[in-house]
Each structure stands twice: as C-alpha cells, then as structure tokens.
Design an enzyme around this catalytic site. Sequence first.
Site, mmCIF file in Angstrom:
data_model
loop_
_atom_site.group_PDB
_atom_site.id
_atom_site.type_symbol
_atom_site.label_atom_id
_atom_site.label_comp_id
_atom_site.label_asym_id
_atom_site.label_seq_id
_atom_site.Cartn_x
_atom_site.Cartn_y
_atom_site.Cartn_z
ATOM 1 N N GLY A 124 -19.836 80.573 103.589
ATOM 2 C CA GLY A 124 -19.710 81.499 102.465
ATOM 3 C C GLY A 124 -18.458 82.333 102.638
ATOM 4 C CE LYS A 125 -13.122 83.880 104.450
ATOM 5 N NZ LYS A 125 -13.128 83.334 105.726
ATOM 6 N N GLY A 126 -16.155 85.874 100.604
ATOM 7 C CA GLY A 126 -16.058 86.745 99.430
ATOM 8 C C GLY A 126 -15.112 87.881 99.699
#
Length: 440
Positions: A124-126
């Site tokens: 995931g990333k953000g």
Amino acid sequence: MDTTIPEILTPETTIMNTTARNRQGMYRVVMDQFEHAADIMGLDPGVRKILSRTNSEIVVHFPVKLDDGSIEVFTGYRVQHNNALGPYKGGLRYHQTVDLDSARALAIWMTWKTALAGLPYGGGKGGVEINPKLYSPGELERITRRFTYALGDNIGPDLDIPAPDVNTNPQIMAWIADTYSSTKSPATRFTNLHVVTGKPLGAGGLEGRDRATGFGVVATLKAWSKRTGKPLSGMRYIVQGFGNVGYWTSHFLAEEGALLIAVQDASATIYHANGIDPEDLNRHVEGNNRSIAGYDKAGTLTPEEFFGLPCDIVVPAALGNQITASNAGNIKAQVVAEGANGPTDTEGEAILRKNGVDIIPDILCNSGGVIGSYYEWLQNKRSESWKIEEVLEMIHDKVDSAFNKVVVTAEEFQVNWRDAAYIVALRRLEKTYKERGIFP
Ligand code: GLU
C-alpha cells in the site's frame, strides 16, 4: 522527451508540470516492469489480471485550521494494491507530486518489495498532496491527525500499516499512532501501537528503524561488491537526495571506506573531488530546513552536471523518474543502487543496460526499510524491545537472502536483476493464489 524540463524532482521543486508528468510516469514504469517480468516467467493469466489492478483506492478531502485562523482543505490518498500475503504495508509521503497515479505506482512497488523480502505483507502507499515546508510544526500535526482521522478504519494494525516515506518522519508516525489509538476504546490502546511503523523510540519505535533503509542499501552494495569482486573501499559515490535514505546510505558507505563526492537535492548540487563528510553535511542539513544549499565546504555545480560526474556508484535516493533518456547516457558509474522507489524509468534503464551499468533494483535495494518496519511491528505485537545490534543483523540477513534469491533466479532465467527480483516476488504471489484459490 522534453529535455528543457530539469530532471530533479526533489522536495521544494516548483516545476509547474511535475504532477502531470508523474501522473503518467511512475505508474507506466511499474506496469512496464511488471508486464515484462510476467511475460518472461509465464505468470498465470488469472493472477496477472488480479495483480494488474489495485484492490482499493481511498481519496479523502479534509479541512484543517491554519495558524492564522484560516481553513484549508487538503487531499490525502491511500492506495491498497494487494493483500494476498498479509496486511497492506507501505509509507505515506507528504509532497506536492502526490496524486492517485503516483500512490498507485508506489503501492504496487510495495507489493513486490514485501513479497521479495519474504515478509507477511501486501503493498500500500499514500500521502498528502502538500509541500510540508510551507507549514508550521503545529499545522503539520493538525494535518496529520486530521488525515489519520479521515482514513479511519481503512488503516489498522492487521489491515494496513503506514510508515515514513518522502518528507514524513518518526514524529509524524507518532501523531498517526496516537490519533488512531485515541479513536479506539481505551482498553485497546496498546494493542494498536503497530498501526504504524517508523515511530520514535518513546512511542513504541524500533532501535535501528531510522537507519534501516540506508543500511539495507549498503548491504546490497556489499553483496554486489562480493559478487563482482570490486571492493567498495576507495570507490567514489554520488547521492541524490539527502533525507533519511541519502544520509544513512552515505554514513554506511563511508564506513566501508568509500568517498562521497557529490550530493544533489532540490536546493543545490554540491561537489568536492576530495570528498564530502556525510556527518558534517547532515549537521548542516538539520540546521538548514533540511536543504544542502549553502554548505560551504563544497563547490556547486549545475543540476545537469550531476549524473555525469566520474564516479563508481550512483545512489538516487529522492523521487521517481530521475534517470531517464535525457541523462542515463551520461552516467559513468559501475552501479546504480536504487535507494528511491522508481528512480529509473523504462527508457533510462535500457540505456544503462546497453552501457553495461549494473542496477540494484529498488524493490531489493531499499527493502531494508520495510524489513525494519516488520521487526518494529513484531516487537509491538509481542510487547518486547530489541537491541539495535540484533535488529541490524536481522535486517542484514533478510536483505542478503533476498539478494541471493535474485542472483539465483537471474541465472535460472538468464535475465537481469530487476526482472529476477520481479520473478521471485511474482512466483510467491502466484503460489499463494494457486494454493488458496479465489473466494467464493
Ligand atoms: N517508505 C518505505 C518504502 O518505500 C518504507 C515502507 C514501510 O516501512 O512500510 O519502502
């Protein structure tokens, strides 16, 4: 390729079309890499379809009161690519180039990275689309807490575990942990510490997590040096980005007897043929709003001169798409160690390969960071506290074992290390899907 656009996209860059370019850029690069490796290994078509898409993409708009009393609305992202192997895992970055496509690309890279490292995680990333240098510490705290609140139960210690990335740090992780825990029942406060990793030591952090990424970068360079029979001692290296990864990589490379001769960030490109002391430069950066500009023990160069400097090792440790068709041909080094995520685009990579430059691919090279995060998560789950020596040894073992798998797979398929790293990761994911099947 528009060569009039400078290629340095580090914090503070004010190039007007940065966002538009990245929107295409990193997502295209990660998909090119994936498709290429999937073709070589003959990845199962169903698994290929699953991995070509992200599981969920969260976009939040949230208001924050600034110091002058005015209200600003910020945009934050969290993209969850895949969780076949475990909870989503990956950093949050605060940067003006953060958008849905860059978060997508970076989330996908995390899936490959955790799979390659043998961790029980997905990707995931953000982040928040913001230039953090424009805000006071109090404003950054409110932005972080409100962002965490807006993400709500889309993150969680067994669901999706953020960590530091570009322009985020242990303090920001502590605010995330505190905000998340404060919205839960008091009885579960300490069972939620591991909702985020990269925390400061007093807030449940892990000794050694601060240096884990740079330590891992140098572990891969040591493995490269052993394989090629080229000693690191006496080698000259240049580093793009002098944040957490750039500094710690320089620190550990200096310990190997290598010489830092140039550093570039958004504020300046500095050079000294006799070497720059990483510790001294780091002290300067800490007292200078995290910029290298104004460092008076080195000369300055134009940004375009940086990658072409005569040296042995290039460490891109800033943003994506820095080594491209416009500058890859200038690189004279023997090896590019990708401390950043996605620093080399598809065209840049083809040129490096043609010129015989080795590449230690990002999903291997910078995996020490998320490996460190895994140990912090385990330490929190077990309510333990580990010594830095044990932690660094465990990180070293995992990086080394991933490196060896890549080398063996490269020989098996007669491919380069990037393709081999992908094949190791994709095989693990494919096996999991085949054994588990698809619900219902
Ligand atoms: N942001 C780092 C990376 O890109 C660390 C991620 C993590 O520790 O979860 O790998």
